[in-house]
Design an enzyme around this catalytic site. Structure first.
Site, mmCIF file in Angstrom:
data_model
loop_
_atom_site.group_PDB
_atom_site.id
_atom_site.type_symbol
_atom_site.label_atom_id
_atom_site.label_comp_id
_atom_site.label_asym_id
_atom_site.label_seq_id
_atom_site.Cartn_x
_atom_site.Cartn_y
_atom_site.Cartn_z
ATOM 1 N N THR A 95 -51.029 9.620 33.102
ATOM 2 C CA THR A 95 -50.374 8.310 33.128
ATOM 3 C C THR A 95 -51.446 7.287 33.492
ATOM 4 O OG1 THR A 95 -48.316 9.295 33.906
ATOM 5 C CG2 THR A 95 -48.567 6.918 34.188
ATOM 6 N N LYS A 170 -43.860 4.858 28.937
ATOM 7 C CA LYS A 170 -43.869 5.498 30.265
ATOM 8 C C LYS A 170 -43.716 4.461 31.376
ATOM 9 C CE LYS A 170 -44.949 8.468 33.572
ATOM 10 N NZ LYS A 170 -44.188 9.641 33.950
ATOM 11 N N LYS A 245 -47.602 4.254 42.039
ATOM 12 C CA LYS A 245 -48.668 4.170 41.019
ATOM 13 C C LYS A 245 -48.092 3.639 39.707
ATOM 14 C CE LYS A 245 -51.344 6.877 37.824
ATOM 15 N NZ LYS A 245 -51.682 8.153 37.230
#
Ligand code: NAD
Length: 294
Positions: A95, A170, A245
């Site tokens: 990611t 995402k 994050k």
């Protein structure tokens, strides 16, 4: 013919993913900076490589599962562009920020590689079980090559669009998840303060218009709804630090394109405070504890 896969980054997620590729008959040449992680991959059927470049050399495809964009950019530029064979497919499952994903994919194309960003939904348990969801950014041709490799590690492989579209999906998804978890937690706390039984509120809201995944599949209150990390004192699951994050990546992406995301921004602030208070290792649904105190 057996396909050879270079696999770089064998941590919590990559370890299980590489093991699944080996179990499904791919020849996996694995590398990690951690000797322990590498030893676990070898025990799971991978062959150890001495460096990222060695893992990539001659491979049909190279999968990376690394902490963040800086790691991916440096592995691509310092190891893969020189070490991988011409025309190899580069699959980044980490990611990372959308901008870096697009940048490295462009550099890869300039050097004659096919590249996709393919971040995952699903945590360590899904990585181990081979039931991840992959959201993939790249050309149709690159997606077709990546699909059978990703399918060996997941239950769903979805083509999101061009380079960076997987990362865009995402961060947008996880921003929604973070904000909906905060909203679910505060709705339960409000209902309780208004004298409602938590299970009764769950029974009502889970079949009403407030229904969402954070409530029905991942309820932040122990003893309510299906079994969740809340029932294990918020251990296991998806760490609040990882949610932070992803929320930060969403805010960076929003700033880059001038998108207004006030709920995402507020969720980011709340998870920042939660992590600063030393709670980042708990599951992200534990944010309800901070709201309870506040
Ligand atoms: P992790 O820290 O457990 O694993 C990362 C691994 O990369 C480590 O073993 C580290 O030694 C290795 N590494 C770092 N730099 C390297 C380099 N230059 N060369 C070789 N190896 C290197 O992290 P993780 O939990 O496995 O997460 C990996 C990625 O997956 C992250 O981008 C994360 O955001 C994403 N992700 C994690 C989860 C989760 O639940 N853990 C869920 C979805 C997505």
């Amino acid at each position: 013919m057996t396909q050879t896969i270079g696999f770089i980054g064998l941590g919590n997620m990559g370890g299980g993913m590489a093991a699944n590729l080996a179990a499904k008959g791919f020849a996996v040449r694995a590398f990690d900076l951690s000797a322990d992680a590498l030893a676990r991959a070898v025990a799971a059927g991978c062959v150890a490589a001495g460096s990222a470049a060695e893992a990539a050399a001659g491979a049909d495809a190279v999968v990376t599962m690394l902490p963040a964009g800086a790691h991916v950019a440096s592995v691509y530029r310092e190891s893969l562009f020189a070490g991988a064979r011409a025309g190899a497919l580069l699959i980044d499952c980490s990611t990372i920020d959308v901008a870096t994903a697009r940048q490295v994919a462009g550099e890869a194309a300039d050097k004659g590689f096919a590249a996709v960003d393919a971040p995952v939904s699903g945590g360590i348990a899904a990585a181990n079980a081979g039931t991840l969801t992959f959201m993939v950014g790249g050309s149709d041709a690159a997606f077709s090559r990546a699909q059978p490799i990703l399918a060996a590690m997941g239950k769903a492989v979805i083509h999101a669009g061009d380079s960076g579209a997987g990362q865009a999906a995402k961060v947008a998804n996880n921003m929604l998840l973070g904000a909906s978890m905060v909203a679910t937690a505060e709705a339960f706390l409000l209902a309780q303060k208004l004298g409602l039984d938590a299970q009764r509120f769950f029974d009502i809201a889970s079949v009403s218009s407030g229904q969402c995944w954070s409530m029905t599949s991942y309820c932040p209150l122990p003893g309510v709804g299906p079994e969740t990390p809340a029932d294990r004192d918020y251990h296991g699951g998806f760490a609040a630090a990882l949610m932070l994050k992803d929320l930060r990546l969403s805010q960076q992406a929003a700033a880059d394109v001038g998108a207004d995301t006030p709920m995402g921004a507020r969720a980011t602030e709340l998870y920042e405070a939660f992590a600063a208070a030393g709670q980042g290792g708990l599951d992200f649904s534990a944010i309800i504890k901070a709201l309870k105190q506040g």
